[in-house]
Design an enzyme around this catalytic site. Sequence first.
Site, short mmCIF file in Angstrom:
data_model
loop_
_atom_site.label_atom_id
_atom_site.label_comp_id
_atom_site.label_asym_id
_atom_site.label_seq_id
_atom_site.Cartn_x
_atom_site.Cartn_y
_atom_site.Cartn_z
N SER A 1 20.01 14.70 88.61
CA SER A 1 20.18 16.12 88.92
C SER A 1 20.65 16.43 90.34
O SER A 1 20.93 17.59 90.64
CB SER A 1 18.87 16.87 88.66
OG SER A 1 18.71 17.07 87.28
N SER B 1 20.72 19.24 87.11
CA SER B 1 20.14 20.56 87.13
C SER B 1 20.32 21.32 88.44
O SER B 1 20.21 22.54 88.48
CB SER B 1 18.65 20.47 86.84
OG SER B 1 17.98 19.76 87.88
N LYS C 1 16.59 24.69 96.54
CA LYS C 1 16.50 24.75 95.08
C LYS C 1 15.27 25.54 94.66
O LYS C 1 14.17 25.34 95.23
CB LYS C 1 16.47 23.33 94.50
CG LYS C 1 16.59 23.27 92.97
CD LYS C 1 16.64 21.84 92.43
CE LYS C 1 16.79 21.80 90.91
NZ LYS C 1 16.87 20.43 90.38
#
Lengths: 499, 499
Positions: free
Chosen positions: B180, B156, B81
Amino acid sequence: MAYDDALAKYEPVLGLETHVELGTRSKMFCSCATTFGAEPNTQVCPVCLALPGSLPVVNGTALESAIRLGLALNCSIASWCRFARKNYFYPDMPKNYQISQYDEPLCFDGHLDVVVDTPEGPREFRVEIERVHMEEDTGKTAHLGGATGRIHGAEYSIVDYNRAGIPLLEIVTKPIEHTGELAPLVARAYVTELRDLVRALGISDVRMEEGSLRCDVNVSLMPRGATEWGTRSETKNVNSLRSVERAVRYEIQRHAAVLDSGGRVVQETRHFQENTGGTVAGRSKEEAQDYRYFPDPDLVPVAPSAEWVEELRAGLPELPAAQRRRIKAEWNLSDEELRDLVNADAIGLVAATVDAGAPPAEARKWWLNELSRRATESEVELAALSITPAQVARVVELVAEGSLTNKLARQVIDGVLAGEGGPDEVVEARGLKVVNDDSALGAAVDQAIADNPDVAEKVRGGKIAAAGALVGAVMKATRGQADAGRARALILERLGVQG
Amino acid sequence: MNNDLIRLSAAELGAAIRAGQTSAVEATRAYLDRIAAVDGDVNAFLHVDDEVALEQARAVDARIAAGEETGPLAGVPVAHKDVFTTKDMPTTAASKILEGWRPPYDATVTERLRDAGLVILGKTNMDEFAMGSSTENSAYGPTRNPWDLDRIPGGSSGGSSAAVAAFEAPLATGTDTGGSIRQPAAVCGLVGAKPTYGGSSRYGLIAFASSLDTPGPFARNVLDAALLHEAFSGHDPRDSTSIDAPVPPVVEAARRADVAGLRIGIVREFSGEGYQAGVLQRFNEAVELLESMGAKVVEVSCPSFTTALPAYYLIAPSECSSNLARFDAMRYGLRVGDDGTRSAEEVMSLTRAEGFGPEVKRRIILGTYALSSGYYDAYYGSAQQVRTLIKRDFDAAFEHVDVLVSPTTPTTAFPLGERTDDPMAMYLADLCTIPTNLAGNAALSVPCGLAPEDGLPVGLQIMAPALADDRTYRVGAAVEAALRDAWGGELLAKNAYAV
């Protein structure tokens, strides 16, 4: 308004907030070095530059220092407290918030007793301590390209983040009342005592000229006999003991003038001006920031155990007040002699010199006379002179054993202060030892007799007083390093006269 | 393209590399080819550099060849990420304000991936600064759900979930602040875990909400997720909130995969209005399945959970308003309007106006307001009280049950654009996941079927007490094993981008 007139009508209330930069090797929340005066932006890392993703970790030594100061100030130590974020934008603050403490200080409810000289003798005041808390320093901004060095009119600004994250302790007093005309002296005595305490604890060397102790001075006035305090002003940037005294005095007079003319004192931040001794207005309350304090979620609560706190309490060194009492008794000093030592900021230095082997009287003499004079000449604090108590003790020793005369000793001190090394090195390098070796001295004596046959004849003829001229010649030839008494004895001996 | 390698689970691929049947370089090439083939459709990655990935792979192969003790995932590629700092790749948190920023340091999670021999393929897309539930808040365009390119992949960490679902990586990292990881895992048919807060390090994770942010794994199956969880978790002295305790035995639990005798609680508050019928249907079937495998299922009530969402939307924005203050154009990232005529404050303001997206601004404003003096107690203060109540509800529930279960999300993946103008609707996607973040507990989402009405994946959320992460893996693996038999393989094999 004249100071005495102001005090005749109004009673001042003081408050002092003092920031002390700790002498830890690393910063408050990262492992960066803290050396003063390093090349800008070389003592930085992701944490103190607030790079994205970096996190703070509390410096254990800083925490210990804070607790020790709290204990020395007779504070209670919180068994659980948190760091808070103080949010405001400023380019010298990398995170745009400062990690500080807000409503949960580490140390609280203490006091510090200070002594002020009055014409009636020493008078003691108890200054109540509201809190001692930990926080981090900001970076340093320089405004360039303008005439004044201030932000207004500057072309650009540069920031040095070496100072960002240096550990600070903030010590806040409760309102100090009932000091009357002694207010400026009480303020000064408090900061002095606090400084000495910090030094005695060894948690900071407190070089005020480097900004490692900074003061904010709050002053308000109320009419004599009133019980409700007036509006206060907060003067920032007060960075020397003398300035603390001047700032309080100035603000008392300024407030009194405003009040006397029927005006209202504005609650505001003011800045102390070293050159004029006055203060100028800064931020007013209307523009004051909302810091949006909240507990810093990156840090866990600080919870010093009772055992650890007691261990730290037991390990506290002798504190300045106790040291003064002990020294006064041990050295058999009068109030005045003690006062002179205290006023000269010499007590710790003299004590250390005594600890290094010098007799108290000699140690006092050198620090209070010769060295105080040097400090005044160089406009630095006594402790800032580049000579250590151990070196002073060695000079005293050399004089006592006859290796140096007082005059030579002063030259040795010149050398040490000039950075030429310790006393022995200076003696060696400058060739300053007293000439009392008979063979070297004898040669000088023989030469003086040979050069001055007339005088020698007079002495032989019984005019012993004339020998002074020969001694003078010997001293001149040895550049003052001869022991004059020994030279005289040798001259008389050579000339066959009884002294 | 080597689909045989891509089809292997991470555990199998690691074993094959260790056995010399393939290499890290071959595996990395296979995945880089796959990314090149499909990421134009999916937009899971913000940054991929083949050479940087292959260089890591070559280094891992050399370590294995040299006989170095490497873990079970050595040589296995991973998608990372873009919220974690990486020295060899840009790190932007999907924000324009950090476009092109190259960190000088690796996050702890990054460092541990490298130590374990994982090969970082690239950085995945996300909602800007991890704020969102759809990855539509990325400054670099939305990511699409491989199950239906017109739908959101969750957020997210939507880039990470889409990358694993589209077989562009066998594993991915994510961060879970309010769901998320679990929500994108659920809507993409993956396993995703939110470890216990403090169980995985936040150092080098660009902060959204410090007291909630938790790094965690994405994988196609429970065992792979456990292996990745174990690889990067554990105590980190650089993160003060990191827990100094061994990593819970998640791999062992994933292998154990039985629920006989386990007490499972159904959270009464997580059903009813707002829940898609097909989601509830698959959830209820999963509960029946657990019961049929010998678990004892009871209903429990956690009344405070209904107030979790508003509390979260005060706490998270408050922390983010302070965390994001550092993006001020002074030291790194975007700088707007610095033309020599503007003040630092003006440049900060212009940069933040242009550099932050609308959702980030919304939350900064919300948080700034909630922390303001006069509002703090009503907003931030009461949200913290709610947090305490939620913890108590969990504690009370865990006295009677070993784990709690609920649907991971109220609905399956919604269409792109559907909720972008309706923040409240968007926020509801995290209704079931937020309480775990507020309490700091562990939770995991495991696929439990496709909703009959839209054929999209449904996730089962398993919640356990702090540091009992292993329980979530144990239950998740049991459900997975039973359903795999029923489905005749992985659920993921049914998606359009399966290989």
